[in-house]
Design a protein around this motif. Sequence first.
Motif: not given
Length: 349
Positions: A307-330
């Motif tokens: 999808a990124g290539a087709a739209s000429a838009t860079p995409v970067t994977r930056i993290g993951r979703i976890e079941p427990a609520q809360g947000a962290w920078l690792q």
Amino acid sequence: MGEFDLIARYFKRNTAPAQAAPAPAASLSIAKDTPGVALGIGDDCALLTPAPGQQLAISTDMLVEGRHFFADVDPAALGHKALAVNLSDLAAMGAQPLAFTLALALPPARAGDDAWMSGFARGLFALADEHRCALVGGDTTAGPLNISITVLGQVPAGQALRRDGARAGDDIWVSGTLGDARLALLALQGQLALPPDQLATLRQRLEQPTPRLALGTALRGAATSAIDLSDGLAGDLRHILNASGVGAVLDAKALRTAGATAATATGLAHARSADAGQDLQHTLTGGDDYELLFTAAPAQREAVRAAGAASATPVTRIGRIEPAQGAWLQDAQGGRQPLSDFRSFDHFA
């Protein structure tokens, strides 16, 4: 010039009154050439006819002088941004543009400034024509400069990208690059010194963002949730997490990659290294990026990259979703910092 003369001169396509300056170049005839628009400007309401099987997607954004843009902004850039920030909301829903309305409060001096008005209309309609999005109505009044646009789009029923679809185990992705608009703002406020050519490049990112419409539609069926980044990644991610009832871990190294790609490509490394300690702060809280933040199952990684290539838009994977609520920078050593330490923009905070 009266209110209705102003509307006819600058905003009613192909219908400029006699002896008026030519209206902005128009590639769209409102009623005839724009799919879904049966009746545009000139009546009490516009009439729209969405395609069968489509849902309407509707969003409103307001830009206020001194709050959202500087008084000396190029009027064409302001016209572009006024519509772009709304189109970005459609992109986040995977919707295609259909039409928009414009409510415009103008100081009398601006209303009588032909160069300013023509520039604003030119920037507005250039982006509207690019995405076949018709101006179908609105309102004008005298007052402090204030621009409010409501955009209407359409998306196949059941295929809209929403904020409540993120699931534990999903990847977190971002489009484009983050933090350029924040650097431009700091430079324009006198908090960061930049060479003129670098400031010009960054200022374009601040004042003429690119709505990621092609990426948004390409992500239908692959992304589980999405949002556009207007107030900063740290705050906007929380909207997805709250709506979906999940948590998240972001990868600091991947975030630096997302924040550094444009700098490397355009020679702006100096701008970022000038305050290296604040690099992640800019990336996470900058605002005005108007990129897409979205989630997708790991099995969809190739589909997301496609999808990124087709739209000429860079995409970067930056993290993951976890079941427990809360947000962290690792960090690279596994240490975690609460994402709440990074505060995004809030008009009333």
